[in-house]
Design a protein around this motif. Sequence first.
Motif, PDB file in Angstrom:
ATOM      1  N   LEU A 203       0.978  -1.348  -0.062  1.00  0.00           N
ATOM      2  CA  LEU A 203       0.085  -0.084   0.072  1.00  0.00           C
ATOM      3  C   LEU A 203       0.793   1.254   0.033  1.00  0.00           C
ATOM      4  N   ILE A 204       0.489   2.217  -0.922  1.00  0.00           N
ATOM      5  CA  ILE A 204       1.154   3.366  -0.843  1.00  0.00           C
ATOM      6  C   ILE A 204       0.095   4.474  -0.163  1.00  0.00           C
ATOM      7  N   SER A 205      -0.836   4.490  -0.759  1.00  0.00           N
ATOM      8  CA  SER A 205      -1.870   5.330   0.060  1.00  0.00           C
ATOM      9  C   SER A 205      -3.367   4.843  -0.202  1.00  0.00           C
ATOM     10  N   MET A 206      -4.250   5.148   0.626  1.00  0.00           N
ATOM     11  CA  MET A 206      -5.704   4.548   0.723  1.00  0.00           C
ATOM     12  C   MET A 206      -6.433   5.851   1.095  1.00  0.00           C
ATOM     13  N   GLU A 207      -7.559   5.976   0.326  1.00  0.00           N
ATOM     14  CA  GLU A 207      -8.666   6.903   0.738  1.00  0.00           C
ATOM     15  C   GLU A 207      -9.611   6.395   1.519  1.00  0.00           C
TER      16      GLU A 207
ATOM     17  N   GLN B 281     -13.063  -4.207  -7.256  1.00  0.00           N
ATOM     18  CA  GLN B 281     -12.156  -3.904  -5.952  1.00  0.00           C
ATOM     19  C   GLN B 281     -11.519  -5.064  -5.766  1.00  0.00           C
ATOM     20  N   ILE B 282      -9.965  -4.800  -5.336  1.00  0.00           N
ATOM     21  CA  ILE B 282      -9.260  -5.870  -4.975  1.00  0.00           C
ATOM     22  C   ILE B 282      -9.104  -6.344  -3.458  1.00  0.00           C
ATOM     23  N   HIS B 283      -9.579  -7.249  -3.290  1.00  0.00           N
ATOM     24  CA  HIS B 283      -9.656  -7.741  -1.741  1.00  0.00           C
ATOM     25  C   HIS B 283      -8.159  -8.398  -1.424  1.00  0.00           C
ATOM     26  N   VAL B 284      -7.636  -7.761  -0.258  1.00  0.00           N
ATOM     27  CA  VAL B 284      -6.381  -7.960   0.163  1.00  0.00           C
ATOM     28  C   VAL B 284      -6.629  -8.562   1.596  1.00  0.00           C
ATOM     29  N   ARG B 285      -5.866  -9.628   1.635  1.00  0.00           N
ATOM     30  CA  ARG B 285      -5.511 -10.056   2.985  1.00  0.00           C
ATOM     31  C   ARG B 285      -4.332  -9.329   3.676  1.00  0.00           C
ATOM     32  N   TRP B 286      -4.071  -8.203   4.434  1.00  0.00           N
ATOM     33  CA  TRP B 286      -3.106  -7.600   4.799  1.00  0.00           C
ATOM     34  C   TRP B 286      -2.330  -7.980   5.982  1.00  0.00           C
ATOM     35  N   GLU B 287      -0.966  -7.806   6.195  1.00  0.00           N
ATOM     36  CA  GLU B 287      -0.344  -8.312   7.085  1.00  0.00           C
ATOM     37  C   GLU B 287      -0.810  -7.882   8.544  1.00  0.00           C
ATOM     38  N   THR B 288      -1.575  -7.013   8.698  1.00  0.00           N
ATOM     39  CA  THR B 288      -1.942  -6.413  10.031  1.00  0.00           C
ATOM     40  C   THR B 288      -3.252  -7.199  10.295  1.00  0.00           C
ATOM     41  N   GLY B 289      -3.708  -8.141   9.367  1.00  0.00           N
ATOM     42  CA  GLY B 289      -4.956  -8.803   9.651  1.00  0.00           C
ATOM     43  C   GLY B 289      -6.283  -8.374   9.007  1.00  0.00           C
ATOM     44  N   SER B 290      -6.155  -7.143   8.713  1.00  0.00           N
ATOM     45  CA  SER B 290      -7.277  -6.558   8.105  1.00  0.00           C
ATOM     46  C   SER B 290      -7.468  -7.278   6.708  1.00  0.00           C
ATOM     47  N   GLY B 291      -8.732  -6.992   6.215  1.00  0.00           N
ATOM     48  CA  GLY B 291      -9.285  -7.499   4.956  1.00  0.00           C
ATOM     49  C   GLY B 291      -9.866  -6.451   3.860  1.00  0.00           C
ATOM     50  N   LEU B 292      -9.299  -5.250   4.457  1.00  0.00           N
ATOM     51  CA  LEU B 292      -9.816  -4.255   3.419  1.00  0.00           C
ATOM     52  C   LEU B 292      -9.353  -4.274   2.292  1.00  0.00           C
ATOM     53  N   ALA B 293     -10.510  -4.021   1.127  1.00  0.00           N
ATOM     54  CA  ALA B 293     -10.482  -3.988  -0.252  1.00  0.00           C
ATOM     55  C   ALA B 293      -9.613  -2.566  -0.787  1.00  0.00           C
ATOM     56  N   LEU B 294      -8.989  -2.676  -1.754  1.00  0.00           N
ATOM     57  CA  LEU B 294      -8.602  -1.582  -2.620  1.00  0.00           C
ATOM     58  C   LEU B 294      -9.334  -1.328  -3.698  1.00  0.00           C
ATOM     59  N   ILE B 295      -9.434  -0.048  -3.950  1.00  0.00           N
ATOM     60  CA  ILE B 295     -10.123   0.428  -5.294  1.00  0.00           C
ATOM     61  C   ILE B 295      -9.155   1.107  -6.348  1.00  0.00           C
ATOM     62  N   PRO B 296      -9.027   0.332  -7.164  1.00  0.00           N
ATOM     63  CA  PRO B 296      -8.147   0.875  -8.244  1.00  0.00           C
ATOM     64  C   PRO B 296      -8.534   2.265  -8.637  1.00  0.00           C
ATOM     65  N   GLU B 297      -7.489   3.060  -9.145  1.00  0.00           N
ATOM     66  CA  GLU B 297      -7.761   4.496  -9.766  1.00  0.00           C
ATOM     67  C   GLU B 297      -8.360   5.381  -8.389  1.00  0.00           C
ATOM     68  N   VAL B 298      -8.486   4.764  -7.149  1.00  0.00           N
ATOM     69  CA  VAL B 298      -8.641   5.770  -6.101  1.00  0.00           C
ATOM     70  C   VAL B 298      -7.467   5.584  -4.753  1.00  0.00           C
ATOM     71  N   ASP B 299      -7.178   4.164  -4.784  1.00  0.00           N
ATOM     72  CA  ASP B 299      -6.191   3.625  -3.709  1.00  0.00           C
ATOM     73  C   ASP B 299      -4.845   3.745  -4.572  1.00  0.00           C
ATOM     74  N   ARG B 300      -3.609   4.040  -3.835  1.00  0.00           N
ATOM     75  CA  ARG B 300      -2.474   3.695  -4.700  1.00  0.00           C
ATOM     76  C   ARG B 300      -1.806   2.626  -3.961  1.00  0.00           C
ATOM     77  N   PHE B 301      -0.994   1.678  -4.928  1.00  0.00           N
ATOM     78  CA  PHE B 301      -0.306   0.457  -4.603  1.00  0.00           C
ATOM     79  C   PHE B 301       0.409  -0.030  -5.491  1.00  0.00           C
ATOM     80  N   GLN B 302       1.323  -0.993  -5.132  1.00  0.00           N
ATOM     81  CA  GLN B 302       2.249  -1.522  -6.121  1.00  0.00           C
ATOM     82  C   GLN B 302       2.465  -2.939  -5.911  1.00  0.00           C
ATOM     83  N   LYS B 303       2.933  -3.635  -6.849  1.00  0.00           N
ATOM     84  CA  LYS B 303       3.173  -5.328  -6.753  1.00  0.00           C
ATOM     85  C   LYS B 303       4.533  -5.445  -6.078  1.00  0.00           C
TER      86      LYS B 303
END
Length: 72
Positions: free
Chosen positions: A24-28, A49-71
């Motif tokens: 994650l780079i940034s999330m709205e 929406q891209i559903h991600v299992r984060w290392e924090t335990g969260s299951g929050l989804a990313l919204i392409p073109e809103v949230d910023r992230f990289q592989k």
Amino acid sequence: MFGVTQKELERLRQQYPKGTRLKLISMEDPQGVPEGTVGEVELVDDIGQIHVRWETGSGLALIPEVDRFQKV
């Protein structure tokens, strides 16, 4: 409301298959995961929406073109 065409949805699913690691780079979202958090894609849903299992335990989804992230 975020939505994608069928062609865009297919592209997202090919680009981010299950198991893809993302950083994650940034999330709205004021309650989102911290910047720099890494997670693993679980699925891309029917509205793109891209559903991600984060290392924090969260299951929050990313919204392409809103949230910023990289592989990673």
